[in-house]
Write a protein that holds these residues in place. Structure first.
Motif: not given
Length: 398
Positions: A144-171
């Motif tokens: 997310a901080h170093t690559a380039s991507y379209t807005d659509t791909s960026g939204k999906r990437l940040y969704t992945v980050i949010g979901e991983l953060a929730q899962l990591a927080g839960w664990v």
């Protein structure tokens, strides 16, 4: 952190916190380029953060703390962040970044990996799973901080980050690492906002409320859980049911009977509205009538009506997948607590005795806390049942 402790509000401005990060880095003898290598953020990005021109998000602070082995700044105030989340409009994903271009194929791989890790949490212990999830989150954030991507791909990437953060927080929370879990949840809220995913932001905040209900200020937990429901009015039926469940639990722990009962009724109403034609996020796959019955039973026990909870828990445990040893063990502790509070101490001891020891050894501090709490309850009630000693003799007067 012991029960009743909260987190102090953050008083650092972006410039102050950036200066703290720079001072900590320099004191440890690391160059900015070296810190970029350690944290997986780009050198230009860290320069902006350290000079206060970009916000030092919780994940950046956590990465500095992990790399340097010291605390930096003050923890974020979850109540304040919840208010900000309620009032702010989600920002758009930003423009293309410099660096390697990533496309839909890689995003799909990341999304599939999140699902795999989420389902592993059903059967794999927290100590084993956390570093795997953390590494996956680091990788996604690096992209997310170093690559380039379209807005659509960026939204999906940040969704992945949010979901991983929730899962990591839960664990992390399950393993008793509460400060780490809070940072992960709050950094996930930022990622969900960037993705424009309101339901995911609510899921992260309600997960944090669930933790604070157990180890923090219960009034704060109730406020955050209520805000998560209020801030996602268009959530799908199962998501809404999940958010309402956590509101019910926070209210029960705060001894707010009316709010608890209204929330439990609303859970059932929301669950009845789910249907095959209504899209639901994958992260709510586990919510079913059995889980709803378990939460209702827990709330009833907390509100002082354990007799009504016993049939719900007995039925739920009979239908539950016993490969999920940690959850089965947790639900058994609630059944044991219900028995103890109705005075059936032998039944309570028998339930605790049946708990699978592999679940106890899976690194779940949450489970250890529950077993300890129920054992203490049984011991207190046993002492109260013991008859007074009528055969004691008085010492002679000297």
């Amino acid at each position: 952190m012991e029960a009743g402790e909260g987190f102090p509000p953050s008083t650092d401005t972006p410039t102050d916190l950036g200066a703290h990060l720079r001072a900590a880095r320099e004191a440890a003898g690391h160059s900015l380029a070296g810190m970029a290598a350690l944290t997986h953020f780009s050198k230009p990005y860290l320069s902006l953060v350290e000079t206060g021109r970009r916000q030092a998000t919780p994940d950046i602070v956590e990465r500095y703390e992990h790399a340097l082995g010291i605390p930096i700044g003050t923890p974020a105030d979850p109540v304040r962040r919840t208010h900000e989340w309620l009032l702010d409009n989600p920002p758009a994903t930003g423009c293309l970044r410099a660096g390697r271009r990533i496309g839909a194929s890689l995003i799909r791989t990341l999304e599939a990996r999140v699902i795999d890790l989420r389902h592993l949490d059903d059967t794999v212990g927290s100590r084993t799973l956390f570093p795997v999830i953390r590494a996956e989150l680091d990788h996604a954030e690096h992209l997310a901080h170093t690559a380039s991507y379209t807005d659509t791909s960026g939204k999906r990437l940040y969704t992945v980050i949010g979901e991983l953060a929730q899962l990591a927080g839960w664990v992390a929370s399950d393993a008793g690492n509460y400060s780490d879990a809070q940072r992960l949840y709050l950094s996930g809220v930022t990622a969900a906002d960037t993705a424009g995913d309101r339901a995911l932001g609510a899921q992260l905040l309600s997960s944090l409320a669930y933790q604070i209900t157990t180890i923090g200020k219960r009034d704060d937990a109730l406020l955050i859980a209520r805000s998560a429901v209020t801030g996602a009015p268009h959530a799908s039926p199962l998501v809404r049911a999940l958010l309402l469940e956590r509101l019910a639990w926070a209210a029960a722990r705060a001894r707010d009977t009316d709010t608890t009962r209204r929330a439990l009724d609303a859970v059932n109403d929301a669950y009845d509205q789910h249907a095959d034609g209504i899209a639901e996020p994958e992260w709510v796959y586990w919510l079913n009538q059995t889980e709803i019955d378990v939460m209702a039973a827990r709330c009833l026990i907390e509100l002082g009506t354990p007799t009504s909870a016993e049939p719900l828990l007995t039925r739920a445990l009979a239908a539950y997948n016993h490969d999920h040893t940690r959850e089965v063990a947790l639900y058994q502790t609630w059944l044991a607590e219900g028995h103890a509070k109705t005075g059936n101490l032998d039944a309570a001891r028998a339930v605790l005795h049946r708990i699978d020891t592999t679940a106890i050894d899976a690194g779940s501090t949450r489970l250890h806390r529950r077993i300890t709490a129920v054992n203490r309850l049984i011991n207190r009630r046993t002492q109260k049942k013991k008859p007074a000693n009528t055969n004691s003799t008085r010492r002679p007067t000297e």
